[in-house]
Design a protein around this motif. Structure first.
Motif, PDB file in Angstrom:
ATOM      1  N   SER A 179       0.865  -1.185   0.000  1.00  0.00           N
ATOM      2  CA  SER A 179       0.000   0.000   0.000  1.00  0.00           C
ATOM      3  C   SER A 179       0.896   1.227   0.000  1.00  0.00           C
ATOM      4  O   SER A 179       2.094   1.124   0.262  1.00  0.00           O
ATOM      5  CB  SER A 179      -0.891  -0.001   1.240  1.00  0.00           C
ATOM      6  OG  SER A 179      -0.101   0.154   2.379  1.00  0.00           O
ATOM      7  N   CYS A 180       0.339   2.355  -0.336  1.00  0.00           N
ATOM      8  CA  CYS A 180       1.150   3.570  -0.260  1.00  0.00           C
ATOM      9  C   CYS A 180       0.301   4.753   0.184  1.00  0.00           C
ATOM     10  O   CYS A 180      -0.930   4.680   0.180  1.00  0.00           O
ATOM     11  CB  CYS A 180       1.872   3.844  -1.565  1.00  0.00           C
ATOM     12  SG  CYS A 180       0.953   4.700  -2.789  1.00  0.00           S
TER      13      CYS A 180
ATOM     14  N   TYR B 117      -7.192   1.288  -5.210  1.00  0.00           N
ATOM     15  CA  TYR B 117      -6.111   0.910  -4.305  1.00  0.00           C
ATOM     16  C   TYR B 117      -6.580   0.924  -2.854  1.00  0.00           C
ATOM     17  O   TYR B 117      -6.215   1.797  -2.075  1.00  0.00           O
ATOM     18  CB  TYR B 117      -4.905   1.842  -4.497  1.00  0.00           C
ATOM     19  CG  TYR B 117      -4.412   1.841  -5.917  1.00  0.00           C
ATOM     20  CD1 TYR B 117      -3.617   0.797  -6.383  1.00  0.00           C
ATOM     21  CD2 TYR B 117      -4.764   2.851  -6.801  1.00  0.00           C
ATOM     22  CE1 TYR B 117      -3.183   0.767  -7.699  1.00  0.00           C
ATOM     23  CE2 TYR B 117      -4.342   2.828  -8.119  1.00  0.00           C
ATOM     24  CZ  TYR B 117      -3.550   1.790  -8.553  1.00  0.00           C
ATOM     25  OH  TYR B 117      -3.134   1.756  -9.850  1.00  0.00           O
TER      26      TYR B 117
ATOM     27  N   ASP C 268      -4.749   2.166   0.689  1.00  0.00           N
ATOM     28  CA  ASP C 268      -3.914   3.363   0.558  1.00  0.00           C
ATOM     29  C   ASP C 268      -4.455   4.487   1.442  1.00  0.00           C
ATOM     30  O   ASP C 268      -5.657   4.572   1.673  1.00  0.00           O
ATOM     31  CB  ASP C 268      -3.922   3.862  -0.890  1.00  0.00           C
ATOM     32  CG  ASP C 268      -2.881   3.169  -1.733  1.00  0.00           C
ATOM     33  OD1 ASP C 268      -2.411   2.103  -1.306  1.00  0.00           O
ATOM     34  OD2 ASP C 268      -2.543   3.691  -2.802  1.00  0.00           O
TER      35      ASP C 268
END
Lengths: 248, 20
Positions: free
Chosen positions: A182-183, A221, A224
């Protein structure tokens, strides 16, 4: 402007842009009411549309407190004053915001043709590509998802084809999977004076891109983190729900 | 007829006004 009048005006424009209503019909509806908008079939229609948008959860209405100054008007005066006009404002709900984000994203990326292979959905067809990563020698701590073929082959290469086959620790091989991480993303939105310099609105397009990006990250995503920062003379964190209504 | 209008299309048409 988040007043109901502004909303009616925007609705009328949208209906005319989409050819659901033409100038002639508008004039007709106004003429039936002696040219006045108030009480006309046009007002009735726009109100019904606003009601539907509220019922479906795209918009909400809230009544703003009438200013203190107005409330104090006529203090100590026993005569009955005229009722104050109601100050009703509309707000875009989270559902509405999500919908706008989706539409903005689709408009930004919607003109894709067929070029190199990517992750964006298109109406075109293509052959599927599934990458099977090579297995690796087992190390302590790895998930034991044994690649049986490679493990046995390794033992055979070392010992030759004989029964019983002797497996050594170094023969063990495990499958490798794609590692997904994840970011965290911080979108910084410039709302300094230069964004509206010379009467040109550069902020709305920037806001649309931010909205589309936020939608993309939140839907594609999961896991995130996404934060918005609004900067001008100083900077502050902007809640996502406030993005649509932010102005320079 | 108001009930036949697609609200999604209408919201899309409103997006410029709602975002500016």
């Amino acid at each position: 402007d988040t007043s109901l009048d502004a909303l009616r005006q925007a609705l009328l424009q949208a209906l005319m842009d989409q050819d659901l209503l033409d100038e002639h019909r508008v004039q007709e509806m106004l003429a039936e009411n002696e040219g006045k908008f108030k009480g006309s079939a046009l007002e009735e229609m726009l109100n019904q549309l606003i009601e539907r948008l509220i019922e479906e959860g795209y918009l909400t209405l809230r009544e703003e407190q009438v200013r203190q100054q107005q409330q104090q008007r006529g203090n100590g005066n026993p005569e009955i004053s005229e009722p104050l006009p109601r100050n009703v404002k509309f707000e875009v709900t989270e559902k509405g915001l999500d919908f706008l984000g989706y539409k903005t994203l689709r408009n930004l990326l919607g003109s894709l043709g067929k070029s190199s292979f990517g992750r964006h959905d298109t109406p075109q067809l293509s052959t599927g590509v599934e990458a099977a990563a090579a297995s690796k020698a087992y190390e302590f701590g790895d998930t034991i998802n044994l690649d049986v073929n490679t493990t046995l082959l390794s033992a055979i290469q070392r010992e030759g084809l004989k029964m019983p086959l002797n497996l050594e620790y170094s023969d063990l091989h495990v499958h490798q999977c794609d590692y997904q991480s994840s970011c965290a993303t911080v979108v910084m939105l410039d709302c300094s004076h230069s964004m509206i310099l010379y009467g040109e609105d550069r902020f709305t397009p920037a806001k649309k891109v931010a909205l589309a990006l936020a939608h993309l990250i939140r839907t594609q995503y999961p896991g995130d983190a996404l934060k918005l920062v609004l900067f001008h003379d100083s900077a502050e964190e902007l809640p996502l729900a406030k993005l649509a209504t932010t102005q320079v | 007829d108001v009930s036949s209008i697609n609200l999604g299309d209408l919201m899309e048409g409103l997006s410029d006004s709602l975002l500016s």
